[in-house]
Design a protein around this motif. Structure first.
Motif, PDB file in Angstrom:
ATOM      1  N   LEU A 190      12.440   1.899  -0.517  1.00 23.54           N
ATOM      2  CA  LEU A 190      12.726   0.350  -0.396  1.00 23.54           C
ATOM      3  C   LEU A 190      13.564  -0.524  -1.359  1.00 23.54           C
ATOM      4  N   THR A 191      13.800   0.605  -2.359  1.00 21.03           N
ATOM      5  CA  THR A 191      14.582  -0.004  -3.488  1.00 21.03           C
ATOM      6  C   THR A 191      15.930   0.165  -3.158  1.00 21.03           C
ATOM      7  N   PHE A 192      16.530   1.055  -2.216  1.00 24.67           N
ATOM      8  CA  PHE A 192      17.743   1.500  -2.042  1.00 24.67           C
ATOM      9  C   PHE A 192      18.643   0.249  -1.996  1.00 24.67           C
ATOM     10  N   PRO A 193      18.124  -0.782  -1.286  1.00 22.79           N
ATOM     11  CA  PRO A 193      19.208  -2.013  -0.830  1.00 22.79           C
ATOM     12  C   PRO A 193      19.545  -2.664  -2.093  1.00 22.79           C
ATOM     13  N   THR A 217      17.090  -8.342   5.264  1.00 23.48           N
ATOM     14  CA  THR A 217      16.704  -6.907   4.666  1.00 23.48           C
ATOM     15  C   THR A 217      15.323  -6.603   4.591  1.00 23.48           C
ATOM     16  N   GLY A 218      14.559  -7.758   3.849  1.00 21.82           N
ATOM     17  CA  GLY A 218      13.068  -7.217   3.997  1.00 21.82           C
ATOM     18  C   GLY A 218      12.515  -7.133   5.202  1.00 21.82           C
ATOM     19  N   ILE A 219      12.811  -8.040   6.480  1.00 23.57           N
ATOM     20  CA  ILE A 219      12.302  -7.830   7.584  1.00 23.57           C
ATOM     21  C   ILE A 219      12.632  -6.395   8.350  1.00 23.57           C
ATOM     22  N   THR A 220      13.992  -5.882   7.930  1.00 24.00           N
ATOM     23  CA  THR A 220      14.165  -4.750   8.459  1.00 24.00           C
ATOM     24  C   THR A 220      13.345  -3.603   7.971  1.00 24.00           C
ATOM     25  N   GLU A 221      13.324  -3.758   6.513  1.00 23.51           N
ATOM     26  CA  GLU A 221      12.541  -2.618   5.739  1.00 23.51           C
ATOM     27  C   GLU A 221      11.156  -2.465   6.301  1.00 23.51           C
ATOM     28  N   ILE A 222      10.391  -4.006   6.812  1.00 24.61           N
ATOM     29  CA  ILE A 222       8.983  -3.785   7.394  1.00 24.61           C
ATOM     30  C   ILE A 222       8.849  -3.152   8.453  1.00 24.61           C
ATOM     31  N   THR A 225       0.698  -2.848   3.948  1.00 29.09           N
ATOM     32  CA  THR A 225       0.646  -3.564   2.783  1.00 29.09           C
ATOM     33  C   THR A 225       1.394  -3.342   1.621  1.00 29.09           C
ATOM     34  N   SER A 226       1.451  -1.888   1.397  1.00 27.18           N
ATOM     35  CA  SER A 226       2.204  -1.589   0.368  1.00 27.18           C
ATOM     36  C   SER A 226       3.588  -1.940   0.623  1.00 27.18           C
ATOM     37  N   ALA A 227       4.265  -1.657   1.717  1.00 32.16           N
ATOM     38  CA  ALA A 227       5.539  -2.049   1.940  1.00 32.16           C
ATOM     39  C   ALA A 227       5.910  -3.493   1.717  1.00 32.16           C
ATOM     40  N   ARG A 228       4.964  -4.242   2.060  1.00 33.38           N
ATOM     41  CA  ARG A 228       4.887  -5.851   2.029  1.00 33.38           C
ATOM     42  C   ARG A 228       5.577  -6.059   0.395  1.00 33.38           C
ATOM     43  N   LEU A 229       4.566  -5.549  -0.342  1.00 36.44           N
ATOM     44  CA  LEU A 229       4.510  -5.625  -1.939  1.00 36.44           C
ATOM     45  C   LEU A 229       5.829  -5.183  -2.267  1.00 36.44           C
ATOM     46  N   GLY A 230       6.242  -3.945  -2.064  1.00 40.04           N
ATOM     47  CA  GLY A 230       7.521  -3.569  -2.414  1.00 40.04           C
ATOM     48  C   GLY A 230       8.898  -4.555  -1.863  1.00 40.04           C
ATOM     49  N   VAL A 231       8.623  -4.843  -0.729  1.00 43.68           N
ATOM     50  CA  VAL A 231       9.944  -5.651  -0.233  1.00 43.68           C
ATOM     51  C   VAL A 231       9.837  -7.279  -1.279  1.00 43.68           C
ATOM     52  N   ALA A 232       8.718  -7.573  -1.378  1.00 41.12           N
ATOM     53  CA  ALA A 232       8.430  -8.751  -2.128  1.00 41.12           C
ATOM     54  C   ALA A 232       9.189  -8.472  -3.766  1.00 41.12           C
ATOM     55  N   THR A 233       8.763  -7.446  -4.308  1.00 44.38           N
ATOM     56  CA  THR A 233       9.240  -7.100  -5.566  1.00 44.38           C
ATOM     57  C   THR A 233      10.812  -6.848  -5.378  1.00 44.38           C
TER      58      THR A 233
END
Length: 474
Positions: free
Chosen positions: A212-215, A238-243, A266-274
């Motif tokens: 998730l942090t690659f971008p 980018t966040g939408i794409t990762e989800i 849920t984990s992905a959402r939190l990761g994308v937000a961070t």
């Protein structure tokens, strides 16, 4: 043509617009929940919060009641809910109220020095708003405080936190229409966008929680070279794409569920937000630096008191003037007579007011025919191109007469202020740029200025163009 959605003193229009916007995005959000990959998106809360922050006059009880009624109407008509619509939708209102209350007083008048601070407030505003919304939402689902409550709370919180953290920067940034399409035509602007796409592909191929942090590096690159509105939009996409990639299993972030019973989505959402907050802060920081550099450039190129070009600003502007050996330039140098007496008798504040008025009178006479500069102290310089000596002399005399005809008002007294002027005119000799030519002409005009001083002040020299001066400056 711009369409004004809201008007400060038009309650009916504001209420109807807010109702239909809330209703429309509630309808969109309800249908986006059907496919799991779009269950992240409940955009209405962040969108309404952004609208209220951008239009502070909407921050009233009646506006929140209008939004609440639109949400209830949507759930009653399109979802078949009745009483649950009242309790569940109060969670949405809680998010909007908390987020707006934390942001509205700090984002009404953004400035370069406060932008980073304001951007940092988005994170806690979204966090606390999402926490309040999740607590009420999970309780409204009639779930006891157990593992199911934690799962429900996590779903509510991650949904609101990630959506708002991606949408609010887009809502609160300058409108995207302010970004010129030419911004993307330069290869240096396209490369960071290509890097974002490549990093998403690499993250999907490698997998793992860190994918998730690659971008992030590519998004920070975007933040450095692209305007804030465009960077915010890239972060959102980018966040939408990762989800979507996580929900379809394309990006595998499989981890250990033993610690907390939360879903991978849920984990992905939190990761994308961070992930979203870092490039946002960089983007705002870079924008603040650009604004600061722009202000420093303006301060260097323009005189703070008179708003005319400064000496350095004059020479910088001359570099943009088309240069030709055949072109001639003229310089008028003006010095205020007995200016020290004005400062001594009335004070330096009065002297500043006189200089401001002199600048206005000179600029009014010159208009767009030449460049006007406060050269230093009580000295002003006017530069004209492609003019004869008679035109230059006529301009100088018009400026001098503008000083004399109307007296200056100083601390309740009318005072006559005069000026002595010196002229010089010529073309390039050994120079290859205008700053060098004008610098030589300024020296010649300065000599003629002091000739005016010695001959009694309040006059322009030379009144005629002697041959000796022609040989000196031509």
């Amino acid at each position: 043509m711009r369409v004004m959605l809201f008007e400060e003193n038009n309650f009916k229009k504001n209420a109807l617009t807010l109702f239909f916007i809330t209703l429309f995005f509630c309808f969109i959000g309800s249908h986006l929940r059907i496919p799991e990959e779009f269950s992240l998106f409940w955009p209405v809360n962040a969108l309404v919060a952004g609208l209220i922050v951008r239009n502070p006059f909407l921050h009233t009880t009646s506006s929140y009641l209008v939004c609440f009624s639109a949400m209830i109407f949507n759930d009653t008509v399109f979802s078949g809910w009745a009483l649950p619509a009242f309790t569940v939708n109060f969670a949405n209102i809680l998010f909007i109220l908390v987020a707006v209350s934390m942001l509205i007083k700090h984002l009404q008048r953004p400035s370069a020095h406060s932008q980073v601070f304001n951007a940092m407030r988005i994170f806690p505003a979204c966090f606390l708003g999402a926490a309040a919304c999740a607590t009420w939402g999970a309780w409204a689902q009639d779930i006891d405080f157990n593992a199911r409550f934690i799962v429900a709370w996590g779903d509510w919180f991650s949904e609101q936190f990630s959506t708002s953290l991606m949408l609010l920067p887009v809502m609160l940034a300058r409108p995207l229409r302010t970004v010129s399409p030419r911004t993307l035509l330069h290869p240096g602007k396209l490369l960071p966008l290509a890097a974002v796409i490549l990093s998403l592909i690499v993250g999907a191929l490698i997998g793992g929680a860190g994918s998730l942090t690659f971008p992030v590096p590519a998004l920070i690159w975007c933040a450095i070279v692209l305007p804030i509105p465009l960077t915010s939009l890239v972060i959102l996409i980018t966040g939408i794409t990762e989800i979507v990639l996580v929900s379809h299993g394309v990006m595998n972030i499989q981890g250990d569920d033993a610690l907390l019973p939360i879903s991978h989505l849920t984990s992905a959402r939190l990761g994308v937000a961070t992930v979203a907050i870092s490039p946002l802060l960089v983007a705002v920081s870079m924008d603040a630096i650009r604004q600061l550099n722009h202000r420093l450039a303006l301060r260097a190129n323009f005189d703070f008191l008179t708003q005319l070009l400064s000496r350095s600003g004059l020479y910088e502007s001359l570099r943009n003037e088309p240069f030709s050996l055949q072109r001639e330039a003229g310089v008028v140098m003006l010095d205020v007579d007995y200016f020290k007496a004005i400062n001594d008798n009335f004070g330096h504040d009065a002297g500043d007011c006189v200089l401001e008025e002199i600048a206005r009178r000179i600029q009014r006479v010159v208009g767009n025919r030449g460049m006007v500069c406060r050269f230093g102290g009580e000295e002003f310089v006017v530069v004209m191109f492609d003019c004869s000596h008679s035109q230059l002399y006529q301009l100088a005399e018009t400026v001098r007469q503008a000083m004399v005809k109307e007296k200056f008002w100083i601390q309740g007294n009318t005072v006559t202020v005069t000026a002595s002027l010196g002229l010089a005119r010529g073309s390039a000799q050994n120079e290859r740029e205008w700053p060098s030519v004008i610098n030589r002409l300024v020296s010649a005009a300065d000599k003629n200025l002091y000739l005016s001083k010695r001959n009694g002040r309040n006059q322009t020299s030379p009144a005629m163009e002697p041959r000796s001066m022609m040989n000196d400056v031509a």
